[in-house]
Structure formats: structure tokens, C-alpha cells
Design an enzyme around this catalytic site. Structure first.
Site, PDB file in Angstrom:
ATOM      1  N   TRP A 145       2.264   1.592  -3.448  1.00 16.22           N
ATOM      2  CA  TRP A 145       1.218   2.053  -4.365  1.00 16.22           C
ATOM      3  C   TRP A 145       1.153   3.580  -4.389  1.00 16.22           C
ATOM      4  CZ3 TRP A 145      -3.151   5.006  -3.414  1.00 16.22           C
ATOM      5  CH2 TRP A 145      -4.091   5.072  -4.448  1.00 16.22           C
ATOM      6  N   HIS A 146       1.394   4.198  -3.236  1.00 13.43           N
ATOM      7  CA  HIS A 146       1.305   5.654  -3.174  1.00 13.43           C
ATOM      8  C   HIS A 146       2.445   6.339  -3.913  1.00 13.43           C
ATOM      9  CE1 HIS A 146      -1.687   5.033   0.065  1.00 13.43           C
ATOM     10  NE2 HIS A 146      -2.075   6.246  -0.224  1.00 13.43           N
ATOM     11  N   GLY A 147       3.575   5.702  -4.038  1.00  8.34           N
ATOM     12  CA  GLY A 147       4.684   6.356  -4.734  1.00  8.34           C
ATOM     13  C   GLY A 147       5.892   5.453  -4.850  1.00  8.34           C
ATOM     14  N   PHE A 205      -0.466  10.376  -7.327  1.00  7.63           N
ATOM     15  CA  PHE A 205      -0.440   8.932  -7.153  1.00  7.63           C
ATOM     16  C   PHE A 205      -1.161   8.214  -8.281  1.00  7.63           C
ATOM     17  CE2 PHE A 205      -0.739  10.581  -2.629  1.00  7.63           C
ATOM     18  CZ  PHE A 205       0.619  10.707  -2.528  1.00  7.63           C
ATOM     19  N   GLY A 225       0.820  -1.210   0.000  1.00  8.02           N
ATOM     20  CA  GLY A 225       0.000   0.000   0.000  1.00  8.02           C
ATOM     21  C   GLY A 225       0.848   1.250   0.000  1.00  8.02           C
TER      22      GLY A 225
END
Length: 514
Positions: free
Chosen positions: A322-324, A514, A319
Site C-alpha cells: 500500500w505504501h508503494g 503514497f 500494508g
């Protein structure tokens, strides 16, 4: 195109509303769907029309795979569809990150590709992965390409969520709600949209003046002192809160304007009494995706407590990534994963309660809210810092290792305590990163707002799609609730005018990256 831009508010939105009204009276249901989908593609291509091809490729491939799975479910076809989505996301979001780390580990010098990240690719990729899995599970049945096109591209949720499920939206498309501009839902949606716009323009963009200089200074190698570090990091904690809250409100408000109800994605997360509760309130649809399509397939909690803790750690690591594409996001995810595992362990093994249970006393709830807010705020350092070095500088400053500096004018304010403070090592200098009482008023005022006030969806009595969680209403706040009235019309009109005046400052939604 930003929701908080003159282009969107003054030109795009009125044009789409007018077109929807015309088609509602003279067009067919399919025409309304195609019109909204076409407007959504214009909205998406406004940033850079070249990336519309990436979105179109993703749409067509996933629709074809979904049709094949609907005809004959096959694990190989599902795996191929998921692999396509992950490869597309991986190329645009992670290829340069992978090359950079490969160079660092091996000492070779492969040139990075300079790939530009298409807007919203993380969101529409996850949304379509969920769709393919749901089709394979027989939980989603596709009706037509026009339905699917609008399901993925609907502009209120295309760029930064919520990540919607097919089964939430399709009944609304089939039932003819999409594109219907009706007075009741339009007025409620407009009210929610204006509140979200106010949060973005007047609060989130304003609080950035306290956060950005501190993070920029740390990025430049400045040893940020304690007061400035805490002031900047806390300011960012509120900036991202109101920024994401604003976008979530505006997405739901826009959906209502066109007759569609989107799932709730933000529900007063700083009122959370634990980190478990926080992730039931922050980015709710992402948490739902990670739970349903990663945590549970990994085994969830079915294979014993230690496997549960490992699964939580894996899910939050991914997770964070996923954001960066940066190690700072990985560390941020790891911190939240560790906190989730620790909370599960403590409540299950020490308190003997379920991990999702609420504290039983007022003191316990107060401690839970304060400690959760403190943890989340400290963890935001890694989320916002551009690199690990600047994150370490800020954390060192927050721990007091970079010293304590007060504005030089405070020496006289403290009277006889001034010399004593100087003797204790506090420096009285030009504290250009801390704006004194003005900043403290902002921070304490926002803290009182997020802890004490009902959120927008409680205020507007919003009903999400069937089968999705609804915010618990606050009885004492009933007098504040929105209703179609002259008083609320005047209040929201004044808020709109203020936003139009200050909108020229600009300010991209933080989740757009994102």
C-alpha cells in the site's frame, strides 16, 4: 499545495478561515459544509487540476453504491464497490509495477504506461472502502451528498490521512460543528498547527541534509562505510518521524480551527516497547483499517496461533505494498509482519503473557524501547532506498562490510589511539557523508526529544472524537502544557516567524508520495 508553503500559510488558510467566519455569522450549516468542501477541492486541484476528475469519479461512484447498500444490503453490490476502488487504485498505483515485473519474469517488452499517481489516492480509496463496509454492516448511515463530499475531501486529511471513519465525522457534521470558527478550538488548533509546522520546517527538513546524501550515494553505487551508513539511516529515521508527526499535528490543528476533531494518527511511536506497540502508535488509522477490514475478515486470531501469524504476515505485506509499488516496500512490510508474528509467539509461548502486555520492569521497558527503535530504524532502509541494490549497499555498510571511515581530522583528536585505530583498519579520510559532531548532536538531541518529551497532543491536551483512543497524559509535564496565555502566544509567534523565514527551503511531506 503543501501545508508548509507560503501559498497555504499566507493565502489559502487565512482566506478559508475568513470565509468560514462570514458563513458562520450569515450562512446556513449546509453552506458551511459546501464552502469547506469547495475549498478542499481547490486545495486538491492546486497540484494538478486534471486529477480532480479522478477524485470526483471516486466520490460519485462510492456515494451511489453507499446509497444502494443503505437501501438494501447486498454482498454483490459491496463486492462491486470494493472492486471499483481497488481497480482505480491498482491502475494508478500498480499498473506500471505489474508491467515491469511481467517483463522481467517473461522476457517480453511491454511498454510501461507512465501513469502519474494522483495525490492522496491511497488514503481516500481506503477511506471509502471502509465507508462501504460500514454501510453494509449498518454502522454508517449517509445523510446527504454535501455531508459525504466533506467527509471524503476535508483538506486537512485528504492527502495523507488520517483515514477517518464515517461514524467519527458524521455526528460532528450533523451537530453543526463543521465550519464553526470558535475562539477556544481555534486557538488550540492554531497552537497545534504551529508546532507541527515547526517540526516540519525546522526539524524534518533540516535533518534531511544528513539522510539524503547517504541514500543518494548508495543509489549511485557508492559503497557507503559504516559510520556514514548508520548516520544517514538514523537521520532518515528521525526525518520520517518528525515529518509524519508534523503532518499529523497540522491536520488535527487545522481540523480544530474549523470546529472538527480528527482521530489521532501518531502517538510517540519511538516510545513503543515492542513492534506490536509501535503499530498501535504509528499511522494509527491505517493500522485500524488493516485490522478491521483485512486482518479480522481473514480470521484474525480466531483460528489458532499459526493462522494468526499467517494473517499478520499477509496484512503487513499488503500494508507495505500500500505504501508503494516497489519490492522494497514489500520487503519492509514482510519484515514488520515477521516481527509482529515473532513478538506474538514469544510473548504467548515463552513469556506466557498477552502479546499487547507491557514489560513489567524498568529494565524490560528500556530494552523494549531500544530494541524496537533499532529494528524500526534498520527496516526503514527498505522504505527509503529507491531499489534493492542500494538497500543492500546500506545494510552492508551498517554491518561494517564496507569498512569504517572517520574524518581525517579525528586522527589527531584521538592522539595515541589514532595509529592504533589505523592499524585496526579504520580509514581516516574526507568523510563527506558524515558531518561529525554537528550530526551527532542532532541525532542524540532528537533521540532525547522523542524518548523524553511529551508529544504535541499531550502538550495541547487534545480530545479526539468520541470512541477513539486518546494519548495518555504525562503527569510530570503538566507545567509544560499549552494554555491560552501571553507566554505561549509569544513563544508560538517566534516559532511561526522562524518557520516563515526558513520555509523557502521547501520540502514535500514524505507521505504525499503514497
Amino acid at each position: 499545495m503543501e501545508f508548509s508553503s507560503y501559498t497555504f500559510v499566507v493565502f489559502f488558510l487565512p482566506a478559508v478561515v475568513l470565509g468560514a467566519i462570514v458563513l458562520m455569522r450569515r450562512g446556513t450549516q449546509r453552506a458551511r459544509l459546501l464552502f469547506l468542501a469547495g475549498a478542499s477541492l481547490v486545495f486538491y486541484s492546486w497540484w494538478d487540476w486534471r486529477f480532480t476528475g479522478v477524485l470526483a469519479l471516486s466520490l460519485i461512484v462510492n456515494f451511489m453504491v453507499g446509497r444502494a447498500l443503505a437501501s438494501a444490503p447486498h454482498r454483490g453490490m459491496l463486492a462491486a464497490g470494493i472492486a471499483f476502488n481497488l481497480l482505480l487504485l491498482g491502475y494508478f498505483k500498480y499498473v506500471d509495477f505489474f508491467i515491469g515485473n511481467l517483463n522481467a519474469v517473461t522476457g517480453i517488452d511491454i511498454a510501461t504506461l507512465g501513469v502519474v499517481l494522483p495525490l492522496g489516492i491511497s488514503f481516500f480509496t481506503f477511506q471509502q472502502i471502509a465507508y462501504l463496509v460500514d454501510v453494509h454492516r449498518r454502522e454508517a448511515v449517509e445523510h446527504s451528498f454535501s455531508h459525504y463530499l466533506l467527509f471524503v475531501t476535508f483538506f486537512p486529511q485528504l492527502i495523507a490521512g488520517p483515514i477517518v471513519h464515517h461514524k467519527e465525522m458524521m455526528p460532528q457534521f450533523v451537530g453543526g460543528r463543521a465550519g464553526r470558527v470558535l475562539p477556544a478550538t481555534f486557538s488550540q488548533g492554531l497552537a497545534i498547527f504551529v508546532v507541527g509546522l515547526f517540526k516540519k520546517v525546522m526539524i524534518a527538513d533540516s535533518i534531511s541534509q544528513f539522510a539524503d546524501p547517504v541514500f543518494d550515494a548508495a543509489a549511485g553505487g557508492v559503497a557507503v562505510p559504516m559510520l556514514e551508513a548508520w548516520g544517514g539511516v538514523t537521520a532518515y529515521s528521525f526525518q520520517i518521524y518528525f515529518d509524519f508527526s508534523a503532518y499529523s499535528d497540522m491536520a488535527i490543528g487545522l481540523g480544530l480551527m474549523f470546529g472538527l476533531r480528527l482521530p489521532i494518527n501518531f502517538n510517540s511511536p519511538y516510545k513503543a516497547t515492542s513492534i506490536v506497540d509501535f503499530w498501535r502508535r504509528w499511522h494509527i488509522t491505517l493500522s485500524r483499517f488493516l485490522r478491521d477490514y483485512l486482518y479480522i475478515p481473514l480470521g484474525g486470531s480466531r483460528r489458532g496461533p499459526w493462522r494468526r501469524y499467517a494473517n499478520l504476515a499477509i496484512v503487513m505485506l499488503l500494508g507495505g505494498l500500500w505504501h508503494g509499488a516497489a519490492w522494497t516496500f514489500v520487503i519492509w512490510g514482510a519484515l514488520h509482519g515477521a516481527a509482529l508474528a515473532a513478538t506474538h509467539f514469544w510473548r504467548r509461548n515463552v513469556l506466557g503473557r498477552a502479546p499487547h502486555s507491557e514489560p513489567r520492569t524498568a529494565a524490560g521497558r528500556t530494552f523494549g524501547v531500544a530494541s524496537t527503535f533499532l529494528f524500526v530504524t534498520v527496516a526503514w532502509v527498505f522504505f527509503r532506498a529507491p531499489d534493492l541494490d542500494s538497500a543492500v549497499i546500506l545494510l552492508s555498510g551498517m554491518a561494517g562490510l564496507n569498512g569504517i571511515v572517520l574524518p581525517h581530522t579525528y586522527f589527531s583528536y584521538l592522539g595515541p589511539l589514532g595509529p592504533a585505530a589505523a592499524e585496526a583498519g579504520i580509514r581516516f579520510e574526507e568523510a563527506y557523508l558524515f558531518l561529525g559532531f554537528d550530526q551527532l548532536l542532532w541525532l542524540f538531541g532528537l533521540l532525547a526529544l522523542v524518548w523524553g518529551a511529551p508529544n504535541t497532543l499531550q502538550w495541547a491536551v487534545y480530545r479526539p472524537p468520541a470512541g477513539t483512543p486518546s494519548p495518555r497524559m504525562i503527569d510530570w509535564a503538566a507545567i509544560l502544557r499549552w494554555r491560552p496565555s501571553a507566554a505561549w502566544a509569544v513563544t508560538l509567534s517566534a516559532a511561526s516567524i522562524a518557520c516563515l523565514v526558513f520555509m523557502s527551503r521547501g520540502g514535500t511531506f514524505l507521505y504525499f508520495q503514497f
